[in-house]
Motif scaffolding. Structure first.
Motif, PDB file in Angstrom:
ATOM      1  N   MET A   1       0.584  -1.105  -0.049  1.00  0.00           N
ATOM      2  CA  MET A   1       0.150   0.265   0.361  1.00  0.00           C
ATOM      3  C   MET A   1       0.676   1.005   0.091  1.00  0.00           C
ATOM      4  N   GLU A   2       0.820   2.330  -0.731  1.00  0.00           N
ATOM      5  CA  GLU A   2       1.506   3.231  -0.956  1.00  0.00           C
ATOM      6  C   GLU A   2      -0.003   4.673  -1.324  1.00  0.00           C
ATOM      7  N   ALA A   3       0.883   5.669  -0.810  1.00  0.00           N
ATOM      8  CA  ALA A   3       0.161   6.637  -1.094  1.00  0.00           C
ATOM      9  C   ALA A   3      -0.352   6.958  -2.975  1.00  0.00           C
ATOM     10  N   PRO A   4      -1.271   7.127  -3.359  1.00  0.00           N
ATOM     11  CA  PRO A   4      -1.915   7.711  -5.091  1.00  0.00           C
ATOM     12  C   PRO A   4      -0.466   8.790  -5.202  1.00  0.00           C
TER      13      PRO A   4
ATOM     14  N   TYR B   1       1.982   6.088   4.924  1.00  0.00           N
ATOM     15  CA  TYR B   1       1.072   5.411   4.712  1.00  0.00           C
ATOM     16  C   TYR B   1       0.119   5.067   5.460  1.00  0.00           C
TER      17      TYR B   1
ATOM     18  N   ARG C   1      -1.028  11.045  -7.296  1.00  0.00           N
ATOM     19  CA  ARG C   1      -1.144  12.351  -6.983  1.00  0.00           C
ATOM     20  C   ARG C   1      -0.806  13.645  -5.871  1.00  0.00           C
ATOM     21  N   VAL C   2       0.248  12.293  -4.618  1.00  0.00           N
ATOM     22  CA  VAL C   2       0.405  13.237  -3.512  1.00  0.00           C
ATOM     23  C   VAL C   2       1.911  13.812  -3.758  1.00  0.00           C
ATOM     24  N   GLU C   3       2.506  13.229  -4.351  1.00  0.00           N
ATOM     25  CA  GLU C   3       3.688  12.921  -5.128  1.00  0.00           C
ATOM     26  C   GLU C   3       4.020  14.502  -5.597  1.00  0.00           C
TER      27      GLU C   3
ATOM     28  N   TYR D   1      10.824  11.076  -0.452  1.00  0.00           N
ATOM     29  CA  TYR D   1       9.559  10.526   0.064  1.00  0.00           C
ATOM     30  C   TYR D   1       8.817   9.433  -0.771  1.00  0.00           C
TER      31      TYR D   1
ATOM     32  N   GLN E   1       7.124   7.331   2.109  1.00  0.00           N
ATOM     33  CA  GLN E   1       5.959   8.216   2.354  1.00  0.00           C
ATOM     34  C   GLN E   1       4.941   6.321   2.323  1.00  0.00           C
ATOM     35  N   GLY E   2       5.624   4.918   2.191  1.00  0.00           N
ATOM     36  CA  GLY E   2       4.790   3.781   2.225  1.00  0.00           C
ATOM     37  C   GLY E   2       4.724   3.472   3.698  1.00  0.00           C
TER      38      GLY E   2
ATOM     39  N   GLN F   1       0.309  13.639   3.170  1.00  0.00           N
ATOM     40  CA  GLN F   1       0.327  14.939   2.245  1.00  0.00           C
ATOM     41  C   GLN F   1       1.195  15.988   3.475  1.00  0.00           C
TER      42      GLN F   1
END
Lengths: 204, 198
Positions: free
Chosen positions: A25-28, B36, A30-32, B28, B32-33, B54
């Motif tokens: 699971m990771e942030a989509p 998240y 668009r966040v980056e 990042y 980030q993983g 974010q």
């Protein structure tokens, strides 16, 4: 699991399975993208602030003042009543198109950013109905936004008085007062027939 | 340009603070993983987790210079920021907060898309139903595989406190996940019948 006791043992397998299920699971994306934009914006502001706080600030301010003085002096010379050939510039409403675009062609030979024009000012005053004896505005020369070679021949257009973000000043090499960063500045933009901005000048 | 291989998180942070966008991007992508997943496991909401990621990195852009390596690892620092943001989201009266108020039913989670495994969902719901301070310890140590020291730095407490919270959290999980008699079994029917008035 760091400890091995009966309670840990009971839930260890289940937690491991949950961990394995969620491991990708990771942030989509668009966040980056949004964060990179924020990073760039932050860096731009820092750079601008840094320039004005740097030991070079006096040199920068002196250079900026010199640019403004030269611009004002140039405008004063151009506004004298002595007849002068139409300088190369952007389109001037009311002038014959041939004269303007011939001037444009000459300007293209000299450089990408044509200087300001007295006829342009006169035309603008005529268009806006400004009285000649009204307090004069301090304006910069016109700066071409796109190279004159790219302009269509025999083009007509118009000049509009607009307000633009103060940061636009920095794009043309003018200093910007960081304390007034939120306040727009007045500018005249020369629009081509297609609605594209051909040139811009700043008004104080 | 920065050499990516062999750079520690702290090296990348230093380069990032000097304006290196590539270093920021790499940092990042490296971290980030985990942030998240931590936020998702704490909140049960993908939207809230996205907001938290974010906010964490915006905070890093603004205040990354405040990080002090002597006070803990960089990842623990990020988890600490994420934890504060999860708590802030919880207190807000918003759609994200609504997700957080009902942690036992994550409706928009990627977990649902990834698997229909009832057992996995039961474990996640059990984790989400834990009191926050036990959940933090379980999520960090058992699901994020952080060390006790890192968890302690992120949670702002002593290592011993992390150990005790983790132990209690596991106990609660074990209770919640203990199999219960199904309705169709003899024991289940007998249990229900005891309340009947004949």
């Amino acid at each position: 699991m760091k400890e091995q006791d009966p309670i840990c043992f009971e839930v260890e397998g289940r937690l491991r399975r949950l961990r394995e299920t969620l491991k990708d699971m990771e942030a989509p994306p668009r966040v980056e993208a949004a964060l990179k934009a924020a990073f760039r914006q932050r860096e731009t502001r820092t750079l601008e602030g840094g320039l004005f706080r740097s030991p070079w600030r006096w040199a920068l301010m002196s250079a900026a003042a010199a640019v403004i003085l030269v611009s004002i002096g140039g405008l004063w010379i151009l506004r004298r009543p002595a007849p002068a050939p139409p300088p190369p510039a952007v389109f001037v409403p009311g002038l014959p198109a041939e004269a303007v675009w011939a001037a444009k062609a000459r300007s293209a030979q000299r450089g990408p950013r044509p200087p300001a024009t007295a006829p342009l000012r006169a035309a603008q005053e005529a268009a806006t109905g400004a009285a000649p004896q009204s307090p004069p505005e301090i304006v910069t020369e016109f700066f071409a936004v796109t190279h004159p070679d790219t302009w269509p021949p025999n083009e007509t257009g118009q000049i509009l008085r607009v307000r633009v973000p103060r940061a636009t000043l920095t794009m043309f090499g003018f200093p910007m007062n960081a304390e007034l960063a939120e306040e727009p500045v007045r500018a005249d933009v020369a629009l081509g027939q297609d609605g594209t901005v051909r040139a811009i000048r700043f008004v104080q | 340009m920065i050499q990516q291989a062999g750079q520690t998180d702290e090296d990348l942070l230093r380069a990032m603070l000097e304006g290196d966008e590539e270093a920021f991007t790499l940092l990042y992508r490296r971290t980030q993983g985990g942030i998240y997943r931590f936020a998702y496991q704490m909140s049960g909401s993908a939207a809230a987790a996205e907001d938290v990621v974010q906010e964490v990195f915006l905070t890093l852009i603004r205040e990354g210079h405040k990080y002090d390596i002597r006070r803990g690892t960089f990842r623990a620092y990020l988890y600490g920021i994420a934890r504060n943001n999860v708590a802030r989201l919880k207190s807000r009266k918003s759609e994200a907060a609504k997700d957080l108020e009902d942690p036992a039913s994550p409706a928009d989670g990627p977990l649902e898309a990834a698997t229909r495994d009832e057992e996995i969902r039961a474990v996640q719901n059990a984790v989400l139903a834990l009191p926050a301070h036990y959940r933090e310890a379980v999520v960090l140590c058992d699901l994020q595989e952080a060390s006790y020291a890192e968890a302690a730095e992120a949670l702002g407490c002593a290592v011993g406190t992390v150990r005790s919270r983790l132990h209690r959290g596991r106990e609660l999980l074990a209770e919640r996940l203990r199999p219960r008699p199904a309705n169709g079994t003899a024991e289940g029917i007998a249990g229900r019948a005891r309340g009947w008035t004949l």
